[in-house]
Design an enzyme around this catalytic site. Structure first.
Site, PDB file in Angstrom:
ATOM      1  N   GLU A 188       0.832  -1.216   0.000  1.00 52.40           N
ATOM      2  CA  GLU A 188       0.000   0.000   0.000  1.00 52.40           C
ATOM      3  C   GLU A 188       0.864   1.263   0.000  1.00 52.40           C
ATOM      4  O   GLU A 188       0.764   2.111   0.894  1.00 52.40           O
ATOM      5  CB  GLU A 188      -0.971  -0.022   1.175  1.00 52.40           C
ATOM      6  CG  GLU A 188      -1.935  -1.202   1.095  1.00 52.40           C
ATOM      7  CD  GLU A 188      -3.027  -1.198   2.150  1.00 52.40           C
ATOM      8  OE1 GLU A 188      -2.810  -0.614   3.222  1.00 52.40           O
ATOM      9  OE2 GLU A 188      -4.100  -1.773   1.903  1.00 52.40           O
ATOM     10  N   GLU A 382      -5.353  -8.514  -1.114  1.00 53.22           N
ATOM     11  CA  GLU A 382      -6.071  -8.312   0.154  1.00 53.22           C
ATOM     12  C   GLU A 382      -7.516  -8.002  -0.150  1.00 53.22           C
ATOM     13  O   GLU A 382      -7.800  -7.151  -0.999  1.00 53.22           O
ATOM     14  CB  GLU A 382      -5.509  -7.129   0.954  1.00 53.22           C
ATOM     15  CG  GLU A 382      -4.212  -7.403   1.649  1.00 53.22           C
ATOM     16  CD  GLU A 382      -3.781  -6.244   2.555  1.00 53.22           C
ATOM     17  OE1 GLU A 382      -4.654  -5.578   3.141  1.00 53.22           O
ATOM     18  OE2 GLU A 382      -2.566  -6.013   2.651  1.00 53.22           O
TER      19      GLU A 382
HETATM   20  C1  BGP Z   1      -4.439  -3.029   4.813  1.00 56.63           C
HETATM   21  C2  BGP Z   1      -3.120  -3.539   5.304  1.00 56.63           C
HETATM   22  C3  BGP Z   1      -3.180  -4.751   6.143  1.00 56.63           C
HETATM   23  C4  BGP Z   1      -4.438  -4.860   6.903  1.00 56.63           C
HETATM   24  C5  BGP Z   1      -5.702  -4.497   6.234  1.00 56.63           C
HETATM   25  C6  BGP Z   1      -6.919  -4.400   7.106  1.00 56.63           C
HETATM   26  O1  BGP Z   1      -4.394  -1.665   4.819  1.00 56.63           O
HETATM   27  O2  BGP Z   1      -2.226  -3.764   4.247  1.00 56.63           O
HETATM   28  O3  BGP Z   1      -1.982  -4.847   6.849  1.00 56.63           O
HETATM   29  O4  BGP Z   1      -4.400  -5.131   8.191  1.00 56.63           O
HETATM   30  O5  BGP Z   1      -5.568  -3.295   5.547  1.00 56.63           O
HETATM   31  O6  BGP Z   1      -6.852  -3.253   7.904  1.00 56.63           O
HETATM   32  P1  BGP Z   1      -7.118  -3.301   9.451  1.00 56.63           P
HETATM   33  O7  BGP Z   1      -6.166  -4.306   9.986  1.00 56.63           O
HETATM   34  O8  BGP Z   1      -6.839  -1.927   9.954  1.00 56.63           O
HETATM   35  O9  BGP Z   1      -8.522  -3.696   9.613  1.00 56.63           O
END
Ligand code: BGP
Length: 484
Positions: A188, A382
């Site tokens: 990201e 993701e």
């Molecule tokens: C993305 C990241 C992850 C992740 C996911 C969910 O931004 O790359 O590392 O955790 O989002 O976000 P969160 O954990 O804040 O719910």
């Protein structure tokens, strides 16, 4: 309609959110180890949960306990990886996305020699995956750079980070190149401007000469140059490997068809795509660069930077996708949080407890937009739903909401593939419950596998299969034909 043969189904995790063992076997502190869980913080206010100051960093360094620093303990993947990998294999994973913690290999980022125990850990993990026929896709930088580099250099604002990162990647390619053929550079990368510390080790109060945002774009430029150097290196060291960029796909719709909203939306989307444009087209997009120049925050570049970026573009485009936003010029429009963003609420979409709007069609829109723009293979690395889960008396977990979320997204994915989008694979975030990147909570759960741990670290860490575990197993076994 069907997914292509050899479609890479799997899941994604990051070292700092699963490994734990923050002070074991020579690992150095990383920026993730000072991320504090704040029970009183509003989880919809990402600035409150991801912001840092020197004062709270120093307090964290002095505190050795893990209770309020959950990423230090993760879910103990460091010691339980065999059990977890076996569960992923049982679900039928073809691929697992994971990251290599820089501070496990170079504890402060500046040692001459890598930490042997860190190398041994990842070698064991990759060897185990090989036995289980799970292919790795590895992120080289996922929110976990050595803390020492943030403190000494103010992170990626300093050009010297480029060579330090290249040194780390050289070691990774040398030691793991035989196992890893799919690499991602910066997780990201666009999130630098939203949470500069986690992404790039930037401590805003140290940005003396240039303002915070200028620091962020400078750091992004250094990451573009580093990314290009690392791609070049990978091609020399592992000729059969591929490099991908990784973008938070923040698709934004106009809140109304008022031309002002449309124009504001266009700007938002161009700002988001900028980070992928540079890495795919090999040049800074003129419109964004002009805008940065007008605002006096354009990065300082050195001779040769642009040639490097031009000559070493990525092989594929990967992205995270969780939600969409809308944009409006009306200052009173109702806002809602998303993945470390704040946007205008879309009246047509439901939201999770954390305010993230659920939009399966938006995934299709995003896939088509990215493929049409870049004409490169795509990889969804993701996508998932953070929710609280309830464990029934008999230990079962009926997470139908999660199954419903995935099913709807998979159908849209399938439709995009059917329309001609080249999609290499899909890794859900996350196949197992882990520590939230944004809020440092454990109770925001994403997994097909439940982990018995609460927000303060109480629990047995036992793993339990949720209903979604069996559902995803079936989807993979039928290559997406059975989503029922
Ligand atoms: C993305 C990241 C992850 C992740 C996911 C969910 O931004 O790359 O590392 O955790 O989002 O976000 P969160 O954990 O804040 O719910």
């Amino acid at each position: 309609m069907s997914f292509p043969n050899g479609f890479l189904w799997g899941g994604a995790v990051a070292a700092n959110q699963v490994e734990g063992a923050w002070d074991v076997d020579g690992r150095g502190m990383s920026v993730a180890d000072v991320a504090q869980y704040r029970p009183d913080a509003d989880v919809k206010d990402y600035k409150a949960t991801t912001g840092v100051s020197m004062e709270n960093i120093n307090r964290a360094i002095a505190e050795k306990d893990t209770t309020y620093y959950p990423k230090r303990r993760g879910i103990d993947f460091y010691h339980r990886y065999k059990e977890d990998l076996a569960l992923f294999a049982e679900m039928g994973f073809k691929v697992l996305r994971l990251s290599i913690a820089w501070s496990r290999i170079f504890p402060t980022g500046e040692e001459d020699e890598p930490n042997e125990k860190g190398l041994a850990f990842y070698r064991d993990v990759f060897e185990e995956m090989k036995q289980l026929h799970i292919q790795p896709i590895v992120t080289l930088s996922h929110y976990e750079m050595p803390l020492a580099l943030a403190l000494k250099y103010n992170g990626w604002t300093d050009r010297r980070l480029i060579d330090l990162f290249v040194k780390f990647c050289t070691v990774c390619f040398e030691h793991f190149g035989e196992y890893v053929k799919l690499w991602l550079n910066f997780n990201e990368i666009d999130s630098i401007i939203r949470h500069p510390f986690i992404t790039a080790g930037i401590i805003p109060e140290l940005c003396e000469e240039r303002d915070d945002l200028a620091c962020c774009y400078q750091a992004a430029h250094h990451q573009f140059v580093a990314g290009a150097k690392v791609t070049k290196l990978m091609r020399e060291m592992i000729p059969d490997a591929k490099m991908g960029l990784m973008l938070t796909k923040l698709t934004t719709y106009p809140n109304t068809c008022a031309p002002g909203d449309v124009a504001a939306t266009q700007k938002k989307n161009l700002e988001n795509l900028f980070y992928a444009d540079v890495q795919v087209f090999g040049e800074y997009p003129r419109l964004v660069l002009k805008d940065l120049e007008h605002r006096g925050i354009a990065p300082i570049m050195e001779e040769g930077d642009l040639a490097l970026i031009r000559e070493n573009t990525v092989d594929f485009v990967s992205f995270s996708y969780y939600m969409t936003m809308t944009e409006s010029v009306d200052p009173n429009a109702e806002r809602t949080p998303g993945n470390t963003v704040l946007g205008v609420k879309n009246p047509y979409l439901p939201s999770s407890e954390w305010g993230w709007q659920i939009d399966p069609v938006g995934l299709r829109v995003s896939l088509i937009e990215l493929y049409d723009r870049y004409k490169k293979p795509l990889f969804i690395v993701e996508n998932g739903l953070g929710m609280r889960d309830t464990v029934e008396e008999d230990g079962s977990i009926h997470d139908n909401y999660r199954i419903d979320y995935f099913r709807k997204h998979f159908k849209e994915m399938e439709a995009a593939v059917d329309e001609g989008v080249e999609l290499m694979g899909y890794t859900s975030w996350a196949p197992i419950d882990l520590i939230s990147a944004g809020t440092n909570q454990m109770s925001k759960r994403y997994g097909f596998i439940y982990v018995d741990q609460d927000d303060l670290g109480n629990g047995t860490l036992d793993r339990t299969k949720k209903d979604s575990f069996y559902w995803y197993q079936k989807v993979i076994a039928t290559n997406g034909r059975d989503m029922g």
